[in-house]
Enzyme design. Sequence first.
Site, short mmCIF file in Angstrom:
data_model
loop_
_atom_site.label_atom_id
_atom_site.label_comp_id
_atom_site.label_asym_id
_atom_site.label_seq_id
_atom_site.Cartn_x
_atom_site.Cartn_y
_atom_site.Cartn_z
N GLU A 106 -5.39 -5.34 10.29
CA GLU A 106 -4.40 -4.29 10.54
C GLU A 106 -4.72 -3.59 11.86
OE1 GLU A 106 -2.37 -2.72 6.73
OE2 GLU A 106 -4.31 -1.76 6.88
N GLU B 87 -7.12 4.27 7.70
CA GLU B 87 -7.01 5.70 7.40
C GLU B 87 -8.30 6.20 6.72
OE1 GLU B 87 -2.29 4.99 7.23
OE2 GLU B 87 -3.34 5.24 5.33
N LYS C 260 0.07 4.25 -0.39
CA LYS C 260 -0.61 5.40 0.22
C LYS C 260 -0.39 6.65 -0.65
CE LYS C 260 -0.40 3.13 4.68
NZ LYS C 260 -0.31 3.24 6.14
N GLY D 90 2.30 2.31 10.87
CA GLY D 90 3.16 3.48 10.77
C GLY D 90 3.76 3.93 12.08
N HIS E 15 -9.57 0.59 4.75
CA HIS E 15 -8.32 0.82 5.46
C HIS E 15 -8.57 1.76 6.64
CE1 HIS E 15 -4.23 2.16 6.33
NE2 HIS E 15 -3.83 1.06 5.72
N ASN F 224 0.86 -1.18 0.00
CA ASN F 224 0.00 0.00 0.00
C ASN F 224 0.90 1.23 0.00
OD1 ASN F 224 -1.95 1.94 0.32
ND2 ASN F 224 -2.54 1.33 2.38
N SER G 209 3.33 -2.20 10.29
CA SER G 209 4.78 -2.12 10.48
C SER G 209 5.50 -3.43 10.15
CB SER G 209 5.12 -1.65 11.91
OG SER G 209 4.57 -0.35 12.14
#
Length: 247
Positions: A164, A96, A12, A170, A94, A10, A210
């Site tokens: 996730e 985010e 992003k 991150g 996701h 991904n 991560s």
Amino acid sequence: MSRKFFVGGNWKMNGDKESLGELIMTLNTASLNDETEVVCGAPSIYLDYVRSKLDQRIGVAAQNCYKVPKGAFTGEISPAMIKDCGIEWVILGHSERRHVFGESDELIGQKVAHCLESDLGVIACVGEKLEEREAGTTEDVVFEQTKVIADNVKDWTRVVLAYEPVWAIGTGKTATPDQAQEVHEKLRGWLRANLSDAVADSVRIIYGGSVTGGNCKELAAQPDVDGFLVGGASLKPEFVDIINARS
């Protein structure tokens, strides 16, 4: 049943034609495990560019899309447009999209349904926030997110489920192999109890949060971890090491 290992990258909102071109060259010339399915999630403005440059053995995914084929939805893209660029996958739900852009379970479910009806493969993401894990509600959160996705799936052969944990994305914090395996095993148990043995045995449940070249082999050795959705490391040469985690 043996499930084909799946590694998604991904990217992003990162990269430009120069840097992505270098990454594509690295991937195109790398020795990649033939037993691993690889898909790269590119920014929408570069989907056409990436698909035209990336070796055909590697799939390409959009990072999001909307729930209808066309219309007055400024800034959105549809599965029809994604397919028109030769793209076969989309990442939906996701964290985010959920927590930065406020997408609800209901909207994500509608997107899943429309993408599958449009013959796109879906990488559907679920995961808990740190306060939810600390409160002991990981299972409740992840099962509820999974249920809304499952309610909108007729054909599971085109769905990859990505677990996730939001607290590991991150942040440099990774779920331990045992933590990842525990949730993946429970997710597979949920699929078995609520759908069927066939779906539970065949659906790939991948881990994101991560993942690096340094921790991927230990994670990949877990019986219910069927691959990865990789963020930052997918923009670096070590992505090749992650793809080859089962080699």
